[in-house]
Design a protein around this motif. Structure first.
Motif, PDB file in Angstrom:
ATOM      1  N   GLN A 145      -6.943  -5.197   4.404  1.00 49.61           N
ATOM      2  CA  GLN A 145      -6.972  -4.862   5.718  1.00 49.61           C
ATOM      3  C   GLN A 145      -5.253  -5.553   6.077  1.00 49.61           C
ATOM      4  OE1 GLN A 145      -9.258  -3.371   7.466  1.00 49.61           O
ATOM      5  NE2 GLN A 145     -11.272  -4.330   6.959  1.00 49.61           N
ATOM      6  N   ASN A 146      -4.931  -4.871   6.758  1.00 53.53           N
ATOM      7  CA  ASN A 146      -3.627  -5.057   7.897  1.00 53.53           C
ATOM      8  C   ASN A 146      -3.511  -5.473   8.643  1.00 53.53           C
ATOM      9  OD1 ASN A 146      -4.120  -1.904   8.038  1.00 53.53           O
ATOM     10  ND2 ASN A 146      -2.316  -0.960   7.672  1.00 53.53           N
ATOM     11  N   TYR A 147      -2.607  -5.854   9.082  1.00 48.03           N
ATOM     12  CA  TYR A 147      -1.825  -6.230  10.493  1.00 48.03           C
ATOM     13  C   TYR A 147      -0.358  -6.238  10.352  1.00 48.03           C
ATOM     14  CZ  TYR A 147      -3.623 -10.840   8.584  1.00 48.03           C
ATOM     15  OH  TYR A 147      -4.297 -12.048   8.742  1.00 48.03           O
ATOM     16  N   VAL A 148      -0.135  -6.968  11.696  1.00 48.05           N
ATOM     17  CA  VAL A 148       1.444  -7.524  11.783  1.00 48.05           C
ATOM     18  C   VAL A 148       2.046  -8.560  10.511  1.00 48.05           C
ATOM     19  CG1 VAL A 148       2.852  -8.652  13.948  1.00 48.05           C
ATOM     20  CG2 VAL A 148       1.220  -7.419  14.082  1.00 48.05           C
ATOM     21  N   SER A 149       2.552  -8.332   9.604  1.00 45.06           N
ATOM     22  CA  SER A 149       3.017  -9.002   8.772  1.00 45.06           C
ATOM     23  C   SER A 149       2.291  -8.904   7.680  1.00 45.06           C
ATOM     24  CB  SER A 149       2.922 -10.864   9.147  1.00 45.06           C
ATOM     25  OG  SER A 149       4.316 -10.593  10.107  1.00 45.06           O
ATOM     26  N   VAL A 150       1.094  -8.563   7.410  1.00 46.87           N
ATOM     27  CA  VAL A 150       0.307  -8.284   6.009  1.00 46.87           C
ATOM     28  C   VAL A 150       0.156  -6.561   5.871  1.00 46.87           C
ATOM     29  CG1 VAL A 150      -2.111  -8.077   5.401  1.00 46.87           C
ATOM     30  CG2 VAL A 150      -1.021  -9.959   6.444  1.00 46.87           C
ATOM     31  N   THR A 151       0.690  -5.971   5.176  1.00 43.15           N
ATOM     32  CA  THR A 151       0.850  -4.686   4.448  1.00 43.15           C
ATOM     33  C   THR A 151      -0.905  -3.814   3.777  1.00 43.15           C
ATOM     34  OG1 THR A 151       1.354  -4.693   2.157  1.00 43.15           O
ATOM     35  CG2 THR A 151       3.216  -4.395   4.565  1.00 43.15           C
ATOM     36  N   PRO A 152      -1.234  -2.747   4.236  1.00 46.16           N
ATOM     37  CA  PRO A 152      -2.554  -2.117   3.408  1.00 46.16           C
ATOM     38  C   PRO A 152      -2.685  -2.729   1.853  1.00 46.16           C
ATOM     39  CG  PRO A 152      -1.283  -0.420   4.032  1.00 46.16           C
ATOM     40  CD  PRO A 152      -0.091  -1.639   4.549  1.00 46.16           C
ATOM     41  N   TYR A 153      -0.966  -2.701   1.198  1.00 49.28           N
ATOM     42  CA  TYR A 153      -0.902  -2.577  -0.433  1.00 49.28           C
ATOM     43  C   TYR A 153      -0.050  -3.918  -0.726  1.00 49.28           C
ATOM     44  CZ  TYR A 153      -0.778  -1.348  -5.251  1.00 49.28           C
ATOM     45  OH  TYR A 153      -0.623  -1.632  -6.553  1.00 49.28           O
ATOM     46  N   ASN A 154      -0.662  -4.672  -1.482  1.00 52.69           N
ATOM     47  CA  ASN A 154      -0.001  -6.011  -1.712  1.00 52.69           C
ATOM     48  C   ASN A 154       0.290  -5.414  -3.824  1.00 52.69           C
ATOM     49  OD1 ASN A 154       0.262  -8.574  -3.433  1.00 52.69           O
ATOM     50  ND2 ASN A 154       1.567  -8.280  -1.205  1.00 52.69           N
ATOM     51  N   ILE A 155       0.660  -5.649  -4.592  1.00 52.70           N
ATOM     52  CA  ILE A 155       0.357  -5.646  -5.894  1.00 52.70           C
ATOM     53  C   ILE A 155      -0.288  -7.223  -6.722  1.00 52.70           C
ATOM     54  CG2 ILE A 155       2.620  -6.244  -6.547  1.00 52.70           C
ATOM     55  CD1 ILE A 155       3.141  -4.511  -8.392  1.00 52.70           C
ATOM     56  N   THR A 156       0.118  -8.088  -5.730  1.00 51.23           N
ATOM     57  CA  THR A 156      -0.960  -9.061  -6.206  1.00 51.23           C
ATOM     58  C   THR A 156      -2.753  -8.509  -6.581  1.00 51.23           C
ATOM     59  OG1 THR A 156      -0.865 -10.618  -4.266  1.00 51.23           O
ATOM     60  CG2 THR A 156       1.172 -10.684  -5.720  1.00 51.23           C
ATOM     61  N   ASP A 157      -2.832  -8.320  -5.677  1.00 54.59           N
ATOM     62  CA  ASP A 157      -4.251  -8.129  -5.470  1.00 54.59           C
ATOM     63  C   ASP A 157      -5.239  -7.073  -6.724  1.00 54.59           C
ATOM     64  OD1 ASP A 157      -4.391  -8.680  -2.689  1.00 54.59           O
ATOM     65  OD2 ASP A 157      -3.738  -6.323  -1.852  1.00 54.59           O
ATOM     66  N   THR A 158      -6.295  -6.901  -7.050  1.00 53.54           N
ATOM     67  CA  THR A 158      -6.896  -6.741  -7.393  1.00 53.54           C
ATOM     68  C   THR A 158      -8.305  -5.343  -7.891  1.00 53.54           C
ATOM     69  OG1 THR A 158      -8.451  -8.449  -7.948  1.00 53.54           O
ATOM     70  CG2 THR A 158      -6.655  -8.554  -9.688  1.00 53.54           C
ATOM     71  N   SER A 159      -8.489  -4.847  -6.459  1.00 52.88           N
ATOM     72  CA  SER A 159      -9.192  -4.505  -5.822  1.00 52.88           C
ATOM     73  C   SER A 159      -8.862  -3.654  -4.602  1.00 52.88           C
ATOM     74  CB  SER A 159     -10.592  -4.712  -5.441  1.00 52.88           C
ATOM     75  OG  SER A 159     -10.051  -5.511  -4.269  1.00 52.88           O
ATOM     76  N   ILE A 160      -9.820  -2.309  -4.902  1.00 54.90           N
ATOM     77  CA  ILE A 160      -9.187  -1.250  -3.799  1.00 54.90           C
ATOM     78  C   ILE A 160     -10.105  -1.025  -2.848  1.00 54.90           C
ATOM     79  CG2 ILE A 160      -8.111   1.264  -3.761  1.00 54.90           C
ATOM     80  CD1 ILE A 160      -6.771   1.115  -6.068  1.00 54.90           C
ATOM     81  N   HIS A 161      -9.992  -0.614  -2.175  1.00 52.31           N
ATOM     82  CA  HIS A 161     -10.787  -0.213  -0.771  1.00 52.31           C
ATOM     83  C   HIS A 161     -10.830   0.761  -0.086  1.00 52.31           C
ATOM     84  CE1 HIS A 161     -11.979  -4.895  -0.505  1.00 52.31           C
ATOM     85  NE2 HIS A 161     -10.612  -5.336  -1.402  1.00 52.31           N
ATOM     86  N   GLY A 162     -10.178   1.563  -0.771  1.00 44.15           N
ATOM     87  CA  GLY A 162     -10.179   3.116   0.096  1.00 44.15           C
ATOM     88  C   GLY A 162      -8.917   2.971   0.268  1.00 44.15           C
TER      89      GLY A 162
END
Length: 707
Positions: free
Chosen positions: A73-90
């Motif tokens: 979930q993105n908001y200020v200082s967080v983008t909707p995609y980060n390469i360290t993540d392991t699951s896609i939610h949409g």
């Protein structure tokens, strides 16, 4: 204008691993430059200030909406995609322009199978980066469905329409869900600061559409106007008929319902178990559902294959990127980040103050047309003369909530009378003082171009007097002052910087700054102390022009050393390839200019300060002109120092190139060396060179007369 500069692979750091498995249908038209785009650069790690905070999206250049696999979930200082993540939610149609700015009016489209999952945490599907194809015009990934089977998701996009294709493999009851609203996190410091926007969703089975409205605007509380009518609208049109459908509010599934308004709202369509592939196009708009539908029909009409959409988008990228050809060691390589046009050669709107004033003034200075000059001047003049509401009582600290538009906070309190912003009244007062002075320079420059001589004289005078009201002669640094004139302390009053960075922030009067520092030799020594003492911070804008200041104090070879040093330390072709967050493109813009060999220290001067080119030869096909701009610098890869320079046959003795010399193409010829050279070591120039520069500068006066 959203800047979507992409840091591409360069020199020996080239890696095409993410493009190696692109299906041939998605590699047309052929473009070596586009092949070298890696959208993942600058997306690494959990620290946006340490990795760039880039969003690896799929869209044409300067698109209204960009599409990205959603891993968080993105908001200020967080983008909707980060390469360290392991699951896609949409897959999210995002309007987040930079990591430090929030999302607004987005839409998320989620494929799945089995029981429909509307909650973010429950709908995640695991994936491997080995199964991703990541390009600027086409993205695909294989995801494991929680209920069994897998989904191959593919996406491309036009400016206002996302185009996705989902292939279901051994998936029970395939479906696609569209999220209209979610819990909205405001601000980066307090993740519990949440609101729940109320949106709409409507399902139209006959036309195979799901439409909706999302009023989310993160951080709306930092402005005075909650924009009650703001919303993002969408229309999703599917290739397959709906077997069933429904609406989800939170955890509640209302099967068969066609319309709802509410919080945490989604709509879905299920498909027959025999359906193996679903194509969906999602038109978006900030105006209405009808406008979103019009965008869909006009940008990606019915019958358009995903391959054609991707080809169109790749063609748009190629049109920009193929304008620049780079040669290294006599090998032609079409590698760059973005085309540079007159419009792109504008300073970024950064930090406090009203830097749009600079954008407008520079556009007029460089002959950009298509907007009302007088109306623009009315706006910048208002910026410089009308203080915000309650200017004497509101601090306007960073992201202060429920206050008016700050414009130039402190204008009435002290700046207008004494020349500085009072630190005991307003936050970031020292930075504001220096930025306001630069913006006064912009207003004065624009006034001069528009023959408003009285205004020009006033604002230009204030632009060179105000900065030195906060120069502390006892310390040799800029320092914030209180309303009564007392010094506020060396650590007070800065915006994302300190006294070291901001003492150099007088680009409109560097001669005055050098004089205050005791002359060229003393100024160069001060620069050395800045760099050798570890004070330079390329991760943020206030330091970006500083390496070029050596050149203006008779030490051009030191600019050349520092520019190479900064570029090597802060840029590479990895996921952590940007040392600081990209802030709408300023990190990449610095690199682009520096690689070409010059930089707009003061964009309103109509001049570029010479640094050191990185490549043997760069050919730029400038839009709207018949001749290319050719920058030749044989051996630049291993020889950082400039022995001599010619621009269009003119021998350049001072490290300055004028905009008018290169705006219509031309030849820039560097002779490079591997040891420091005496070229441009003196600030005094010979008569011919001085006359040439004076002639070029006089074009500004001619431009004003034309207006």
């Amino acid at each position: 204008m959203h800047s979507i500069l992409v840091l591409c692979q360069i020199l020996g750091l080239v890696s095409l691993s993410r493009q190696a498995n692109v299906p041939s249908a998605f590699t047309q038209p052929a473009s070596n430059a586009v092949d070298h785009i890696d959208p993942m650069i600058g997306n690494g790690g959990d620290s946006p200030n340490g990795s760039g905070g880039m969003i690896p999206s799929t869209a044409p250049p300067f698109a209204m909406t960009r599409w990205v696999a959603q891993t968080r979930q993105n908001y200020v200082s967080v983008t909707p995609y980060n390469i360290t993540d392991t699951s896609i939610h949409g897959f999210q149609g995002t309007h987040q322009p930079a990591i430090w700015m929030g999302e607004s009016g987005q839409v998320v489209i989620v494929p799945g199978g089995g029981e429909v999952q509307g909650v973010f945490e429950k709908r995640g599907m695991s994936f491997s980066h080995d199964d991703e194809v990541v390009t600027a015009s086409y993205y695909s990934v294989k995801m494991d469905v929680n209920g069994g089977g897998s989904i191959h998701a593919e996406q491309s996009a036009s400016s206002r329409v996302g185009h996705l294709r989902f292939s279901f493999d051994n998936v029970t009851s395939p479906y696609v869900l569209l999220e209209a609203t979610r819990a909205s996190v405001m601000g980066s410091d307090d993740p519990q600061n949440v609101t729940y926007p109320v949106g709409d969703i409507e399902i139209l089975p006959v036309t195979r559409e799901i439409t909706g409205r999302n009023p989310e605007r993160q951080d709306f509380i930092i402005g005075p106007n909650p924009a009650p009518n703001f919303a993002g609208y969408f229309v999703a049109r599917f290739s397959e008929p709906f077997a069933s459908f429904g609406i989800i509010t939170g955890d509640t599934d209302e099967a068969g319902h066609l319309f709802a308004s509410g919080r945490n709202l989604s709509g879905y369509a299920k498909f027959d178990k025999n359906v193996k592939q679903v194509d969906v196009r999602v038109g978006v708009s900030f105006i209405s559902v009808e406008q979103a539908r019009w965008n869909l029909d006009n940008e990606i009409p019915d019958g358009t294959a995903l391959e054609q959409t991707a080809k169109n988008t790749r063609t748009a990228w190629a049109e920009k990127l193929d304008r620049i050809q780079i040669e290294v060691c006599s090998t032609l390589m079409s590698k760059t980040r973005t085309v540079i046009t007159t419009l792109d050669m504008m300073t970024q709107c950064i930090k406090v103050s009203t830097h749009a004033d600079s954008l407008i003034a520079e556009a007029v200075l460089k002959g950009v047309t298509g907007f009302d000059y007088e109306l623009a001047y009315e706006a910048v003049h208002k910026d410089a003369t009308v203080p915000p509401k309650d200017d004497w009582t509101i601090s306007y600290f960073d992201r202060e909530e429920n206050v008016g538009y700050e414009v130039r906070a402190g204008l009435s309190s002290v700046y207008r009378t004494n020349g500085w912003v009072a630190s005991d009244i307003h936050s970031e007062a020292a930075s504001r003082t220096l930025d306001y002075a630069y913006d006064d320079h912009a207003v004065g420059t624009l006034a001069s171009l528009l023959n408003k001589s009285a205004d020009a004289e006033f604002f230009l005078a204030r632009s060179v007097s105000a900065p030195f009201t906060i120069f502390n002669n006892d310390t040799g640094f800029m320092e914030a002052r209180n309303a009564n004139g007392s010094w506020a302390g060396q650590d007070a009053g800065w915006t994302e910087g300190d006294m070291w960075a901001y003492t150099f922030d007088v680009v409109q009067d560097l001669e005055g700054l050098i004089e205050h520092k005791g002359g060229n030799a003393s100024f160069v020594q001060f620069l050395d102390e800045h760099f050798d003492g570890g004070h330079n911070d390329q991760t943020n804008e206030p330091s970006h022009h500083i390496p070029y200041l050596y050149s203006l104090a008779g030490a051009a070879s030191k600019t050349q050393e520092r520019v190479r040093e900064v570029s090597q330390i802060n840029y590479n072709a990895s996921i952590n390839g940007l040392s600081g967050n990209e802030d709408c493109g300023q990190m990449s813009a610095w690199y682009i200019f520096s690689a070409l060999g010059f930089y707009p220290v003061n964009p309103l001067s109509g001049e570029y300060v010479v640094g050191t080119p990185f490549f043997d030869k760069v050919t730029i096909d400038l839009p709207g002109v018949s001749n290319p701009l050719i920058i030749s610098s044989d051996g630049a890869g291993t020889n950082p120092y400039v022995s001599s320079l010619q621009v269009n046959g003119r021998s350049v003795q001072v490290p300055v190139i004028t905009h008018n010399e290169i705006a219509k193409g031309g030849d820039i010829n560097f002779v490079m060396n591997n040891t420091p050279q005496t070229w441009a070591s003196q600030t005094l120039v010979d008569t011919d060179a001085a006359n040439s520069i004076a002639s070029a500068r006089s074009q500004q006066d001619l431009r004003r007369d034309e207006l």
